[in-house]
Design an enzyme around this catalytic site. Structure first.
Site, PDB file in Angstrom:
ATOM      1  N   ASN A   1      15.989 -24.560   6.540  1.00 17.22           N
ATOM      2  CA  ASN A   1      17.119 -25.250   7.138  1.00 17.22           C
ATOM      3  C   ASN A   1      16.546 -26.151   8.231  1.00 17.22           C
ATOM      4  O   ASN A   1      15.877 -25.681   9.159  1.00 17.22           O
ATOM      5  CB  ASN A   1      18.065 -24.207   7.734  1.00 17.22           C
ATOM      6  CG  ASN A   1      19.268 -24.851   8.378  1.00 17.22           C
ATOM      7  OD1 ASN A   1      19.217 -25.987   8.861  1.00 17.22           O
ATOM      8  ND2 ASN A   1      20.359 -24.116   8.392  1.00 17.22           N
TER       9      ASN A   1
ATOM     10  N   ARG B   1      12.582 -46.250   1.479  1.00 17.71           N
ATOM     11  CA  ARG B   1      11.392 -45.443   1.119  1.00 17.71           C
ATOM     12  C   ARG B   1      10.153 -46.339   1.109  1.00 17.71           C
ATOM     13  O   ARG B   1       9.085 -45.964   1.585  1.00 17.71           O
ATOM     14  CB  ARG B   1      11.582 -44.807  -0.272  1.00 17.71           C
ATOM     15  CG  ARG B   1      12.466 -43.587  -0.267  1.00 17.71           C
ATOM     16  CD  ARG B   1      12.449 -42.883  -1.618  1.00 17.71           C
ATOM     17  NE  ARG B   1      13.215 -43.566  -2.627  1.00 17.71           N
ATOM     18  CZ  ARG B   1      14.508 -43.344  -2.905  1.00 17.71           C
ATOM     19  NH1 ARG B   1      15.171 -42.427  -2.222  1.00 17.71           N
ATOM     20  NH2 ARG B   1      15.131 -44.008  -3.852  1.00 17.71           N
TER      21      ARG B   1
ATOM     22  N   SER C   1      16.384 -27.569   1.929  1.00 15.58           N
ATOM     23  CA  SER C   1      16.988 -26.245   1.759  1.00 15.58           C
ATOM     24  C   SER C   1      17.211 -25.871   0.292  1.00 15.58           C
ATOM     25  O   SER C   1      17.288 -24.693  -0.035  1.00 15.58           O
ATOM     26  CB  SER C   1      18.321 -26.175   2.511  1.00 15.58           C
ATOM     27  OG  SER C   1      19.197 -27.167   2.034  1.00 15.58           O
TER      28      SER C   1
ATOM     29  N   CYS D   1      24.569 -41.362   6.261  1.00 15.71           N
ATOM     30  CA  CYS D   1      25.322 -41.906   5.120  1.00 15.71           C
ATOM     31  C   CYS D   1      26.787 -41.499   5.211  1.00 15.71           C
ATOM     32  O   CYS D   1      27.499 -41.482   4.214  1.00 15.71           O
ATOM     33  CB  CYS D   1      24.695 -41.475   3.803  1.00 15.71           C
ATOM     34  SG  CYS D   1      24.621 -39.695   3.589  1.00 15.71           S
TER      35      CYS D   1
HETATM   36  N1  SAH Z   1      15.731 -38.501   1.389  1.00 18.50           N
HETATM   37  C1  SAH Z   1      16.108 -38.039   0.076  1.00 18.50           C
HETATM   38  C2  SAH Z   1      17.598 -37.754  -0.039  1.00 18.50           C
HETATM   39  C3  SAH Z   1      18.125 -36.729   0.926  1.00 18.50           C
HETATM   40  S1  SAH Z   1      19.697 -36.119   0.513  1.00 18.50           S
HETATM   41  C4  SAH Z   1      15.626 -39.049  -0.944  1.00 18.50           C
HETATM   42  O1  SAH Z   1      15.181 -40.139  -0.574  1.00 18.50           O
HETATM   43  O2  SAH Z   1      15.694 -38.752  -2.131  1.00 18.50           O
HETATM   44  C5  SAH Z   1      19.930 -34.828   1.654  1.00 18.50           C
HETATM   45  C6  SAH Z   1      19.201 -33.535   1.324  1.00 18.50           C
HETATM   46  O3  SAH Z   1      19.371 -32.636   2.412  1.00 18.50           O
HETATM   47  C7  SAH Z   1      19.695 -32.791   0.099  1.00 18.50           C
HETATM   48  O4  SAH Z   1      18.619 -32.585  -0.753  1.00 18.50           O
HETATM   49  C8  SAH Z   1      20.209 -31.439   0.638  1.00 18.50           C
HETATM   50  O5  SAH Z   1      19.910 -30.361  -0.228  1.00 18.50           O
HETATM   51  C9  SAH Z   1      19.427 -31.308   1.910  1.00 18.50           C
HETATM   52  N2  SAH Z   1      20.023 -30.488   2.960  1.00 18.50           N
HETATM   53  C10 SAH Z   1      21.316 -30.438   3.341  1.00 18.50           C
HETATM   54  N3  SAH Z   1      21.459 -29.650   4.440  1.00 18.50           N
HETATM   55  C11 SAH Z   1      20.217 -29.194   4.766  1.00 18.50           C
HETATM   56  C12 SAH Z   1      19.704 -28.378   5.799  1.00 18.50           C
HETATM   57  N4  SAH Z   1      20.502 -27.881   6.732  1.00 18.50           N
HETATM   58  N5  SAH Z   1      18.382 -28.136   5.819  1.00 18.50           N
HETATM   59  C13 SAH Z   1      17.565 -28.663   4.882  1.00 18.50           C
HETATM   60  N6  SAH Z   1      17.987 -29.467   3.902  1.00 18.50           N
HETATM   61  C14 SAH Z   1      19.304 -29.728   3.829  1.00 18.50           C
END
Ligand code: SAH
Length: 394
Positions: A276, A209, A248, A337
């Protein structure tokens, strides 16, 4: 006592901490889930002391390779103090009050995960052995950190493989833990320890980040899979001209908005979109949208090797679309991940996406998990987070 099949002591001799059911010749004594048991080679040499897990394919996990060790409260106190001292000495400890304190096998504590969010700890007990020593571990955590509140998030699927019920709630102390305030490199975040994903915050992405923040000045940023806004808020703090955050989950977006408000940033420059990502990237492409920096940090599509094929398709899809949305000179920070997808495989998936997108790009940096999520050399399976920073090649 566990007696191994002939030749199956090899991985233990290399200090790999897992003993699979197929490596075991016989078991002596009436072992119960979580019991500490000596592990012997076929020629009678005691190699380790391990925790017995009768229902899991990983039938035992090593606590110590010293056959003379005592596995007791003092043992866990020592391991936890060591883990805490390692974190205290990390450079990141001067820039945040939220760190992973215990990272399972890498800290000699298989099945134990502990994150610290300011003065609240979140613990996960993921194996039969960890469960057996839960109380001693909790006491040691209080002692080593001075934190009086420990929230348990042992509400994860892997516990069922160990024959354990899910459990969540305060194990020590009690307080409102729906919005634990933490600070990371001068930015404020709220962590929902009770209902958030994993233990509430993705600490493994902290340095990434920060890196994205340093690249964001003047750019239009698209943050796919934004969760509670980590990369989005970091980008805004780094001087992004505009940020579009896709996520989402409604509860995650609610925290993301609170996180934005908790920092003195220009809220007008950021737009949170409940969507999504797969569909929304297509929509953006069809609208002819373009960005200078795209971040893709999806959830793990392939927790194990069995799901790799579908995961590869999903990674390719989002990376292909993201590359198409990049302006000339644009950057893509893309992550996986998934434990089942190696760094090499991930790179080849992204390379395939670039070919199909008709976009030339080069790797200018590689990402991994932050140093408070170390990987034990003898346990390479512990490596899961990988990422690439790509630059459009024109
Ligand atoms: N980058 C973030 C962590 C991401 S974790 C950070 O630094 O804090 C992955 C995220 O993707 C989760 O919040 C989950 O709700 C979301 N997610 C999962 N599938 C998704 C989709 N198809 N569309 C949008 N968001 C999604």
């Amino acid at each position: 006592m566990i007696v191994l099949k002939r030749g199956r002591e090899r991985s233990l001799k290399r200090r790999h901490p897992w003993i699979f059911s197929g490596a075991i010749e016989r078991v002596q004594g009436d072992l119960k889930s979580g019991d500490t048991v000596p592990v012997r080679s076929a020629d009678g040499q005691t190699l380790a002391l391990a925790a017995w897990s009768p229902t899991s394919q990983i039938r035992a996990r090593v606590w110590s390779f010293d056959p003379g060790a005592s596995i007791d409260a003092a043992f866990f106190r020592a391991r936890i103090e060591q883990a805490a001292a390692f974190r205290a000495a990390l450079p990141a400890a001067r820039h945040t009050n939220a760190l992973r304190l215990v990272h399972g096998e890498a800290d000699g504590l298989p099945g134990v995960v502990v994150d610290r969010y300011a003065d609240v700890l979140v613990a996960q007990f993921l194996s039969a052995g960890a469960e057996r020593w839960r109380d001693e571990i909790l006491d040691a955590l209080v002692e080593a950190t001075g934190c009086e509140a420990i929230y348990e998030r042992s509400d994860v699927e892997v516990r069922t493989l160990e024959g354990l019920e899910p459990r969540a709630g305060f194990a020590r102390g009690n307080r409102d833990a729906r919005r634990c305030p933490i600070a990371e490199y001068g930015l404020n975040f709220r962590v929902d320890v009770e209902a958030g994903q994993k233990t509430g915050f993705f600490l493994d992405q902290r340095e990434n980040r920060q890196r994205v923040r340093s690249l964001a000045a003047g750019r239009e940023v698209l943050d796919g899979f934004a969760y509670t806004g980590g990369f989005s808020i970091a980008s805004l703090a780094g001087g992004a001209q505009r940020v579009v955050a896709l996520e989402s989950s409604v509860p995650a977006l609610e925290v993301a908005r609170e996180n934005l408000a908790a920092n003195s940033l220009d809220a007008a420059r950021i737009e949170f979109v409940q969507a999504n990502v797969f569909a929304h990237l297509r929509l953006l492409r069809d609208r002819g949208a373009a960005f200078d920096l795209v971040v893709l940090d999806p959830p793990k599509f392939a927790p194990t090797a069995a799901q790799v094929k579908n995961a590869a398709r999903a990674y390719k899809d989002i990376n292909l679309l993201a590359l198409k949305l990049l302006r000339p000179g644009g950057l893509l920070a893309t992550f996986s991940c998934s434990g089942g997808v190696s760094a090499e495989l991930f790179q080849s998936i992204v390379a395939g996406a670039a070919v199909d997108a008709g976009v030339a790009a080069k790797i200018i940096e590689r990402f991994g998990a932050a140093a408070d999520h170390p990987v034990a050399l003898e346990f390479p399976e512990g490596e899961y987070l990988k990422g690439l920073l790509l630059a459009r090649n024109d």
